[in-house]
Scaffold this motif. Sequence first.
Motif, mmCIF file in Angstrom:
data_model
loop_
_atom_site.group_PDB
_atom_site.id
_atom_site.type_symbol
_atom_site.label_atom_id
_atom_site.label_comp_id
_atom_site.label_asym_id
_atom_site.label_seq_id
_atom_site.Cartn_x
_atom_site.Cartn_y
_atom_site.Cartn_z
ATOM 1 N N CYS A 117 21.286 -0.898 -10.564
ATOM 2 C CA CYS A 117 20.542 -2.029 -11.130
ATOM 3 C C CYS A 117 21.454 -2.810 -12.075
ATOM 4 N N CYS A 131 20.501 -5.433 -13.840
ATOM 5 C CA CYS A 131 19.706 -6.126 -14.845
ATOM 6 C C CYS A 131 20.069 -5.630 -16.241
ATOM 7 N N ARG A 173 12.428 -2.190 -14.207
ATOM 8 C CA ARG A 173 13.799 -1.769 -13.877
ATOM 9 C C ARG A 173 13.759 -0.563 -12.952
ATOM 10 N N CYS A 180 9.849 -5.660 -9.134
ATOM 11 C CA CYS A 180 10.777 -6.633 -9.711
ATOM 12 C C CYS A 180 10.873 -7.873 -8.828
ATOM 13 N N PRO A 223 15.717 -11.705 -8.756
ATOM 14 C CA PRO A 223 16.006 -10.646 -9.725
ATOM 15 C C PRO A 223 17.466 -10.692 -10.176
ATOM 16 N N GLY A 224 17.736 -10.091 -11.320
ATOM 17 C CA GLY A 224 19.079 -10.076 -11.885
ATOM 18 C C GLY A 224 20.124 -9.505 -10.960
ATOM 19 N N CYS A 225 19.744 -8.587 -10.092
ATOM 20 C CA CYS A 225 20.719 -7.948 -9.199
ATOM 21 C C CYS A 225 21.311 -8.922 -8.180
ATOM 22 N N GLU A 262 24.096 -13.236 -14.748
ATOM 23 C CA GLU A 262 22.861 -12.490 -15.005
ATOM 24 C C GLU A 262 22.567 -12.436 -16.491
ATOM 25 N N TYR A 273 20.095 -14.817 -18.298
ATOM 26 C CA TYR A 273 18.662 -14.666 -18.013
ATOM 27 C C TYR A 273 18.083 -15.873 -17.284
ATOM 28 N N ARG A 319 17.290 -16.938 -14.068
ATOM 29 C CA ARG A 319 17.150 -16.319 -12.744
ATOM 30 C C ARG A 319 16.599 -17.308 -11.713
#
Length: 67
Positions: free
Chosen positions: A12, A14, A22, A28, A39-41, A48, A51, A53
């Motif tokens: 992950c 994030c 998470r 997510c 998502p952050g991934c 990332e 924030y 996204r």
Amino acid sequence: MECKKEKNLENCGCTYTSCGKRGICCECISYHLKSRQLPGCCFPKDAEKTYDRSFEHFARLVSEGKA
């Protein structure tokens, strides 16, 4: 289907560590898509951390060859 949260957390990306989603990828992804986000991934590490996204941010990164 069994959630593999612990295994998911190994990869992950994030940085929002207090997020209750998470490692629970299905929650997510669903959460972010409802907000027109990814998502952050899906983002490179430096992007990332902003924030941001949004789909638009991701598209900018792709067009710049950064994602």
